[in-house]
Scaffold this motif. Structure first.
Motif, PDB file in Angstrom:
ATOM      1  N   SER A 194      45.921 116.038  76.597  1.00 47.24           N
ATOM      2  CA  SER A 194      47.104 115.837  77.481  1.00 47.24           C
ATOM      3  C   SER A 194      46.406 115.686  79.035  1.00 47.24           C
ATOM      4  N   MET A 195      46.533 116.771  79.359  1.00 42.43           N
ATOM      5  CA  MET A 195      45.912 116.567  80.734  1.00 42.43           C
ATOM      6  C   MET A 195      44.798 115.968  81.513  1.00 42.43           C
ATOM      7  N   ALA A 196      43.841 115.481  81.106  1.00 43.32           N
ATOM      8  CA  ALA A 196      42.469 115.277  80.806  1.00 43.32           C
ATOM      9  C   ALA A 196      42.988 113.591  80.964  1.00 43.32           C
ATOM     10  N   SER A 197      43.801 113.174  80.204  1.00 40.15           N
ATOM     11  CA  SER A 197      43.901 111.339  79.796  1.00 40.15           C
ATOM     12  C   SER A 197      44.007 110.625  81.080  1.00 40.15           C
ATOM     13  N   THR A 198      43.673 109.674  81.348  1.00 40.51           N
ATOM     14  CA  THR A 198      44.396 108.592  82.155  1.00 40.51           C
ATOM     15  C   THR A 198      45.016 107.790  82.093  1.00 40.51           C
ATOM     16  N   GLY A 256      44.040 103.919  83.741  1.00 37.27           N
ATOM     17  CA  GLY A 256      43.731 103.380  85.146  1.00 37.27           C
ATOM     18  C   GLY A 256      42.984 104.243  86.192  1.00 37.27           C
ATOM     19  N   GLY A 257      42.853 105.373  85.750  1.00 32.22           N
ATOM     20  CA  GLY A 257      41.922 106.364  86.185  1.00 32.22           C
ATOM     21  C   GLY A 257      42.846 107.733  86.754  1.00 32.22           C
ATOM     22  N   VAL A 258      44.195 107.037  86.782  1.00 36.10           N
ATOM     23  CA  VAL A 258      45.241 108.118  87.436  1.00 36.10           C
ATOM     24  C   VAL A 258      45.707 109.318  85.686  1.00 36.10           C
ATOM     25  N   PRO A 259      45.251 110.677  86.785  1.00 39.96           N
ATOM     26  CA  PRO A 259      45.171 111.433  85.487  1.00 39.96           C
ATOM     27  C   PRO A 259      47.386 111.953  85.573  1.00 39.96           C
ATOM     28  N   VAL A 260      48.220 110.785  84.739  1.00 41.83           N
ATOM     29  CA  VAL A 260      49.515 111.014  84.956  1.00 41.83           C
ATOM     30  C   VAL A 260      50.169 112.234  84.026  1.00 41.83           C
ATOM     31  N   MET A 261      49.922 112.712  83.478  1.00 41.37           N
ATOM     32  CA  MET A 261      50.413 113.978  82.730  1.00 41.37           C
ATOM     33  C   MET A 261      50.342 115.139  83.499  1.00 41.37           C
ATOM     34  N   ALA A 262      48.634 114.908  83.792  1.00 38.88           N
ATOM     35  CA  ALA A 262      48.790 116.065  84.720  1.00 38.88           C
ATOM     36  C   ALA A 262      49.717 116.507  86.369  1.00 38.88           C
ATOM     37  N   GLY A 311      50.788 128.416  87.755  1.00 35.51           N
ATOM     38  CA  GLY A 311      51.157 127.119  87.029  1.00 35.51           C
ATOM     39  C   GLY A 311      50.242 126.133  87.202  1.00 35.51           C
ATOM     40  N   ALA A 312      49.954 125.814  88.901  1.00 28.46           N
ATOM     41  CA  ALA A 312      49.068 124.988  88.740  1.00 28.46           C
ATOM     42  C   ALA A 312      47.761 124.601  88.313  1.00 28.46           C
ATOM     43  N   ASN A 313      47.317 126.106  88.463  1.00 28.27           N
ATOM     44  CA  ASN A 313      45.926 126.238  88.547  1.00 28.27           C
ATOM     45  C   ASN A 313      45.400 126.205  87.308  1.00 28.27           C
ATOM     46  N   THR A 314      46.388 126.312  86.107  1.00 25.32           N
ATOM     47  CA  THR A 314      46.561 126.426  84.477  1.00 25.32           C
ATOM     48  C   THR A 314      45.797 124.723  83.899  1.00 25.32           C
ATOM     49  N   VAL A 315      46.939 124.054  85.134  1.00 25.91           N
ATOM     50  CA  VAL A 315      47.498 122.701  84.846  1.00 25.91           C
ATOM     51  C   VAL A 315      45.668 121.989  84.924  1.00 25.91           C
ATOM     52  N   VAL A 316      45.516 122.297  87.005  1.00 24.96           N
ATOM     53  CA  VAL A 316      44.139 121.571  86.796  1.00 24.96           C
ATOM     54  C   VAL A 316      42.817 122.418  86.076  1.00 24.96           C
ATOM     55  N   TYR A 317      42.918 123.018  85.730  1.00 29.96           N
ATOM     56  CA  TYR A 317      41.973 123.529  84.694  1.00 29.96           C
ATOM     57  C   TYR A 317      42.020 122.503  83.168  1.00 29.96           C
ATOM     58  N   PHE A 318      43.453 122.855  82.541  1.00 31.00           N
ATOM     59  CA  PHE A 318      43.480 121.279  82.026  1.00 31.00           C
ATOM     60  C   PHE A 318      42.632 120.512  82.189  1.00 31.00           C
ATOM     61  N   ALA A 319      43.051 119.686  82.558  1.00 37.79           N
ATOM     62  CA  ALA A 319      42.568 118.730  83.604  1.00 37.79           C
ATOM     63  C   ALA A 319      40.724 117.952  83.582  1.00 37.79           C
TER      64      ALA A 319
END
Length: 276
Positions: free
Chosen positions: A149-153, A155-161, A213-221
């Motif tokens: 979910s976090m890595a999906s994009t 148009g090249g934009v990681p919307v969910m992240a 919290g943001a670090n975890t999201v960045v890791y997932f993305a």
């Protein structure tokens, strides 16, 4: 007697409003705020790999009386805080255009971030907690689903992240500023000096919690946390990068198989965000 009745009714209504505001402040500081910190800390175990993350989730899943604890300590306090908070936000009359004091801005931002946090938490609960309760997702599915979910994009934009980054920012600001309001309304910080000190302390604490919290999201993305982050994944641990590699390998194998059998290959679409 007839003249005393309206006064008594008004007094009762004012007292009820006072008690509800106190309860709203208390639930935001303790059950809801405590769960927010615990949730961020548990999710940060993802940086150590899926095995460590699954173990942390499993420990929670096997707690005795878990449904009672979830409903009594999380769902009900959160529901009350959210619903009554929306009521307060809609009843508020922002006047930052006329009175540009810092505390006036903080009051307005508290209402705005409360609405944003309400929407974000609702989305997050629907994607994972509700799906687990409905039997559509097992706890061991959380890690790969979050990675995808976090890595999906789009148009090249990681919307969910980005949604999660902004949602975490709104939630943390609402929590940190709410702690200041809690201390003020409950008489913990009486003097101006105590209030300024509390603003600095809670502001710094909020930055730390947001970074967690943001670090975890960045890791997932991205498959990698912020540079210098401690507790990296142990050697041999399954990470988001491994999941992405295995997904690409399966897609590549499927394409080769279709080519060898004369079946036309179909380009693989990016992983879509989890939105069941």
């Amino acid at each position: 007697m007839s003249e005393a009745t309206p006064a008594r009714s008004l007094s009762s209504q004012s007292r009820r409003s006072f008690l509800l505001r106190k309860l709203h402040s208390l639930t935001g500081a303790l059950p809801v705020g405590g769960f927010l910190l615990f949730h961020f800390w548990t999710n940060a175990k993802a940086l150590q790999g899926q095995e460590r993350f699954d173990a942390a989730v499993s420990e929670i899943s096997h707690m005795p009386y878990l449904p009672v604890l979830e409903i009594g300590l999380v769902v009900l306090p959160l529901a009350f805080h959210a619903v009554y908070g929306v009521k307060l936000a809609l009843e508020g009359r922002p006047n930052v255009g006329r009175y540009t004091y810092s505390r006036n801005w903080m009051y307005t931002m508290q209402r705005v971030t409360g609405l944003l946090a309400f929407a974000f938490i609702g989305l997050h609960l629907w994607q994972y907690w509700v799906q687990k309760w409905l039997g559509r997702m097992a706890p061991e599915d959380f890690y790969p689903r979050l990675c995808a979910s976090m890595a999906s994009t789009v148009g090249g934009v990681p919307v969910m992240a980005l949604v999660y980054i902004f949602g975490i920012a709104a939630s943390v600001f609402h929590f940190a500023n709410g702690l200041w309001g809690f201390c003020f309304s409950w008489g913990v910080t009486v003097s101006r000096r105590a209030q300024r000190t509390a603003a600095v302390v809670f502001g710094l604490a909020g930055l730390v919690v947001f970074a967690l919290g943001a670090n975890t999201v960045v890791y997932f993305a991205t498959g990698a946390p912020f540079p210098g982050t401690p507790s990296p994944a142990a050697e041999g641990a399954r990470t988001c990068a491994d999941i992405a590699s295995s997904t690409d390998a399966r897609a590549s194998t499927g394409t080769d198989a279709r080519a060898s059998t004369g079946v036309a290959s179909v380009p693989r679409e990016p992983l879509a965000p989890a939105s069941h």
